[in-house]
Design an enzyme around this catalytic site. Structure first.
Site, PDB file in Angstrom:
ATOM      1  CB  VAL A  81      34.826  21.456  -0.816  1.00  0.00           C
ATOM      2  CG1 VAL A  81      33.483  22.186  -0.899  1.00  0.00           C
ATOM      3  CG2 VAL A  81      34.734  20.289   0.158  1.00  0.00           C
ATOM      4  CE1 TYR A  82      37.653  28.217  -5.278  1.00  0.00           C
ATOM      5  CE2 TYR A  82      39.536  27.018  -6.155  1.00  0.00           C
ATOM      6  CZ  TYR A  82      38.738  28.147  -6.134  1.00  0.00           C
ATOM      7  OH  TYR A  82      39.024  29.204  -6.956  1.00  0.00           O
ATOM      8  CB  SER A  83      38.846  20.823  -6.817  1.00  0.00           C
ATOM      9  OG  SER A  83      39.103  20.270  -8.085  1.00  0.00           O
ATOM     10  CB  SER A 121      32.642  24.722  -6.339  1.00  0.00           C
ATOM     11  OG  SER A 121      33.854  25.450  -6.285  1.00  0.00           O
ATOM     12  CE  LYS A 122      35.921  28.772  -8.538  1.00  0.00           C
ATOM     13  NZ  LYS A 122      35.114  29.944  -8.988  1.00  0.00           N
TER      14      LYS A 122
END
Length: 243
Positions: free
Chosen positions: A152-154, A156-157
């Protein structure tokens, strides 16, 4: 060759801690005025008082649509222009996709992606009219590598990498530089949900970097002469996993 930041006016989101606070201190040391944006009113007021008259508090909740939309107009009522926008505020979700919630996903995308796009959208007309400016966004090594342990974080980035590099090209005719800085794991509140044992091992092995290292990279990017753009700087702990 480096250029002076003396007299420049910078806006930094997420400025009350971590990378944002380190960047604030670094820019103040370079002679810039810094508008510190954060939702933590008490922390902002205390920091602004400690840092001196060139540190200006701006209370904005980037997850509140009205507050986010009002940020740039409110800042321009406090200073007469904006030379630098550093979109740094963000949040983190680690672990498998099934371990998070739809609400947490919404919050992450709203802060890591939507707020950045809205902040840039708000400042672009101002910078374009002045034919100068710098926009920098805190991305991550996770925006370049499929980090399966934090999808999820990846995700977004990766979205931010695409947005920044598209905007970089779009803004060239307007004299506005757009770039990103992509750190590896940084000692900050974003790692608050890491297991203590993992943090301890990472610190001991030299697999974390301090926020000041990222701030140094940002200063380097901003002090290049106007004919030079640093598209992205990857700042990694030397002992970080070999990605």
């Amino acid at each position: 060759m480096s250029e002076s930041l003396e007299g420049r006016i910078a806006v930094i989101t997420g400025a009350a801690s971590g990378i944002g606070l380190a960047a604030t201190r670094a820019l103040l040391d370079q002679g810039a005025t810094v508008v510190m944006v954060d939702r933590n009113r008490d922390a902002l007021n205390e920091l602004a008082a400690d840092l001196g008259e060139k540190a200006i508090a701006q209370v904005t909740d980037l997850l509140d649509a009205d507050s986010c939309n009002a940020m740039v107009p409110e800042i321009l009522s406090k200073v007469d222009h904006i030379d630098i926008l550093y979109c740094n505020a963000g949040t983190y979700i680690g672990g498998d996709l099934t371990e998070t919630t739809p609400e947490a996903i919404d919050r992450m995308l709203n802060l890591n992606v939507n707020a950045v796009m809205k902040n840039v959208h708000a400042v672009v007309p101002h910078m374009s009219s002045r034919k100068t400016g710098d926009i920098i966004v805190t991305c991550s090594i996770a925006g370049h590598y499929p980090t399966w342990w934090e999808p999820v974080y990846s995700g977004s980035k990766w979205a931010i990498t695409s947005f920044v590099q598209g905007m970089r090209r779009q803004m060239i005719p307007h004299g506005v530089r757009v770039a990103q800085v992509s750190p590896g794991p940084v000692v900050s509140a974003l790692l608050a949900d890491w297991p203590e044992e993992n943090l301890r091992k990472a610190r001991e092995s030299g697999s974390l970097i301090d926020p000041e290292e990222v701030a140094d990279a940002v200063i380097y990017m901003l002090t290049r002469k106007r004919t030079v753009t640093i598209r992205d700087m990857l700042v990694l702990p030397t002992n970080f996993d070999r990605v």
